[in-house]
Motif scaffolding. Structure first.
Motif, PDB file in Angstrom:
ATOM      1  N   SER A  37      -0.669  -1.459  -2.612  1.00  0.00           N
ATOM      2  CA  SER A  37      -2.004  -1.881  -2.189  1.00  0.00           C
ATOM      3  C   SER A  37      -2.607  -2.876  -3.167  1.00  0.00           C
ATOM      4  CB  SER A  37      -2.920  -0.661  -2.033  1.00  0.00           C
ATOM      5  OG  SER A  37      -2.456   0.164  -0.991  1.00  0.00           O
ATOM      6  N   THR A  38      -2.389  -2.651  -4.448  1.00  0.00           N
ATOM      7  CA  THR A  38      -2.880  -3.581  -5.466  1.00  0.00           C
ATOM      8  C   THR A  38      -2.219  -4.941  -5.293  1.00  0.00           C
ATOM      9  OG1 THR A  38      -3.343  -1.809  -7.033  1.00  0.00           O
ATOM     10  CG2 THR A  38      -3.048  -4.011  -7.952  1.00  0.00           C
ATOM     11  N   LEU A  39      -0.899  -4.956  -5.081  1.00  0.00           N
ATOM     12  CA  LEU A  39      -0.188  -6.217  -4.853  1.00  0.00           C
ATOM     13  C   LEU A  39      -0.675  -6.932  -3.597  1.00  0.00           C
ATOM     14  CD1 LEU A  39       3.463  -5.150  -5.748  1.00  0.00           C
ATOM     15  CD2 LEU A  39       1.970  -6.675  -7.062  1.00  0.00           C
ATOM     16  N   LEU A  40      -1.077  -6.145  -2.607  1.00  0.00           N
ATOM     17  CA  LEU A  40      -1.588  -6.710  -1.356  1.00  0.00           C
ATOM     18  C   LEU A  40      -3.027  -7.196  -1.489  1.00  0.00           C
ATOM     19  CD1 LEU A  40      -0.043  -4.028   0.997  1.00  0.00           C
ATOM     20  CD2 LEU A  40       0.458  -6.485   1.094  1.00  0.00           C
ATOM     21  N   GLY A  41      -3.668  -6.832  -2.599  1.00  0.00           N
ATOM     22  CA  GLY A  41      -5.051  -7.239  -2.801  1.00  0.00           C
ATOM     23  C   GLY A  41      -6.043  -6.361  -2.062  1.00  0.00           C
ATOM     24  N   TRP A  42      -5.598  -5.162  -1.674  1.00  0.00           N
ATOM     25  CA  TRP A  42      -6.468  -4.237  -0.963  1.00  0.00           C
ATOM     26  C   TRP A  42      -7.231  -3.400  -1.986  1.00  0.00           C
ATOM     27  CZ3 TRP A  42      -2.676  -2.133   3.315  1.00  0.00           C
ATOM     28  CH2 TRP A  42      -2.234  -3.204   4.097  1.00  0.00           C
ATOM     29  N   SER A  43      -8.451  -3.028  -1.656  1.00  0.00           N
ATOM     30  CA  SER A  43      -9.306  -2.322  -2.610  1.00  0.00           C
ATOM     31  C   SER A  43      -8.873  -0.883  -2.870  1.00  0.00           C
ATOM     32  CB  SER A  43     -10.753  -2.353  -2.141  1.00  0.00           C
ATOM     33  OG  SER A  43     -10.869  -1.745  -0.867  1.00  0.00           O
ATOM     34  N   SER A  44      -8.142  -0.281  -1.951  1.00  0.00           N
ATOM     35  CA  SER A  44      -7.652   1.081  -2.154  1.00  0.00           C
ATOM     36  C   SER A  44      -6.336   1.256  -1.406  1.00  0.00           C
ATOM     37  CB  SER A  44      -8.667   2.116  -1.669  1.00  0.00           C
ATOM     38  OG  SER A  44      -8.660   2.188  -0.257  1.00  0.00           O
ATOM     39  N   HIS A  45      -5.685   2.380  -1.657  1.00  0.00           N
ATOM     40  CA  HIS A  45      -4.413   2.637  -0.968  1.00  0.00           C
ATOM     41  C   HIS A  45      -4.629   3.351   0.368  1.00  0.00           C
ATOM     42  CE1 HIS A  45      -5.015   6.579  -2.793  1.00  0.00           C
ATOM     43  NE2 HIS A  45      -4.089   7.049  -1.984  1.00  0.00           N
TER      44      HIS A  45
END
Length: 71
Positions: A37-45
């Motif tokens: 999720s971090t790699l995707l730039g999303w704020s949370s998993h």
């Protein structure tokens, strides 16, 4: 079951297979949902968890984004 029901059932099975493949790719990279999720730039998993658990159907854009990160 009529043709429309068969098509819907087939689409649902294909979606489940896609999700299983996405999980397998993530795991083969040894990424947690949080890391991916971090790699995707999303704020949370939570979004990725919802996709992988079948609670949310990803858009085509999301699938492409995920596949781009997973290589």
């Amino acid at each position: 079951m009529d043709n429309q029901e068969n098509s819907l059932a087939s689409a649902e099975l294909e979606a489940m297979e896609l999700i299983k493949e996405l999980v397998s790719l993530r795991e083969s990279l040894m990424l947690s949902q949080r890391q991916a999720s971090t790699l995707l730039g999303w704020s949370s998993h939570g979004g990725l968890s919802s996709i992988e658990n079948g609670r949310t159907k990803p858009s085509l854009a999301r699938v492409i984004q995920i596949l781009h990160i997973y290589g």
